[in-house]
Scaffold this active site. Sequence first.
Site, PDB file in Angstrom:
ATOM      1  N   GLN A 251      -6.443  -3.146   9.355  1.00  0.00           N
ATOM      2  CA  GLN A 251      -6.174  -4.537   8.966  1.00  0.00           C
ATOM      3  C   GLN A 251      -7.025  -5.463   9.850  1.00  0.00           C
ATOM      4  OE1 GLN A 251      -3.999  -5.335   6.348  1.00  0.00           O
ATOM      5  NE2 GLN A 251      -4.896  -7.357   6.564  1.00  0.00           N
TER       6      GLN A 251
ATOM      7  N   ASP B  70     -12.587   0.997   2.599  1.00  0.00           N
ATOM      8  CA  ASP B  70     -12.781  -0.425   2.269  1.00  0.00           C
ATOM      9  C   ASP B  70     -14.186  -0.889   2.653  1.00  0.00           C
ATOM     10  OD1 ASP B  70     -12.003  -2.772   1.048  1.00  0.00           O
ATOM     11  OD2 ASP B  70     -11.052  -3.612   2.828  1.00  0.00           O
TER      12      ASP B  70
ATOM     13  N   LYS C   7       0.839  -1.211   0.000  1.00  0.00           N
ATOM     14  CA  LYS C   7       0.000   0.000   0.000  1.00  0.00           C
ATOM     15  C   LYS C   7       0.869   1.254   0.000  1.00  0.00           C
ATOM     16  CE  LYS C   7      -3.965  -2.260   1.910  1.00  0.00           C
ATOM     17  NZ  LYS C   7      -3.474  -3.593   1.651  1.00  0.00           N
TER      18      LYS C   7
END
Length: 281
Positions: A94, A117, A50
């Site tokens: 995460q 996300d 990323k």
Amino acid sequence: MSAVLMDGKGLSARIKEQVRAQVEKMSRRPGLAMVLVGEDPAAQVYEAGKRKDCKQCGIYYETYRLPGDVNQEELVEVVQLLNQREDIDGILIQFPLPEHLDDRAVQLAIRPDKDVDCVNPSNVGDLILGVDSFRPCTPAGVMRLLKEYDIDPTGKRCTVVGRSNIVGKPQAMLMLLSDATVTVCHTKTANLKEECLRADILITAAGKTGLITGDMVKEGAVVVDIAINRDDQGKLCGDAVFDQVTPKASYLTPVPGGVGPVTRAILMENTLCAARRHGKG
Ligand code: NAP
């Protein structure tokens, strides 16, 4: 027949180049923050990817590394701090978090307009309702790959193997919103082979090496393999047995080089989109 391999790497490079060109014209650049809890080596690899993508696209990037024993309040505090910062447009956590932490509370803490996300339940709700908002990166990446290869889901029978909240369920929903007739399979599915054989578009995200064999694929079907597994030699592979599925499918995503790189590029696009929502231009 041998399947056309869908080139996720190439598509990813084109998407990232488009993002870079748009960012270059902006007076305030987009920013992405990633929150990592603990020392999972796979998560460290994702983080490095990323960072690299953001650099390529001209997006500001930073990582918050928190110890594995961080408590819930401290983690939510970090998210709230990022919620308030004007230089940060997108927040990525995460998941899954270590067991003592509450995933849902953290998902709810992310400001919906920074939830790149699509994990905040309000964005998940918008997704189900078909309201224009963020799309989770992996399922959105699959839709982009299908579009790139002119594969129209309308009226097609689609089988999705996997029902996780981050991959299988939103994938099934996006296919439904694209007018496919969708079946979702999981470990309690009575006859997986039969459900797969029915599919014009088979999307697999079980995370099980060797699960999808050639005899489970209809002649000419499109097979999208989201899974990232290791075979017994330690090589990266998907759920589909590549050598068996290639002669049956019309299109197939390779692993690696299929869905994975497009997922990463969609994150860049979502971050740009968040920045625009925040008035950056
Ligand atoms: P997950 O949470 O473990 O979910 C796996 C799903 O597959 C579950 O719904 C499970 O059913 C189902 N499943 C497992 N074994 C099965 C079997 N033998 N038959 C039928 N269904 C089965 O995994 P995930 O987070 O969704 O990720 C899935 C895969 O995608 C993993 O390999 C992951 O590494 C990969 N992934 C790739 C990307 C990318 O960018 N390419 C992004 C995210 C994830 P139950 O619900 O009944 O347990």
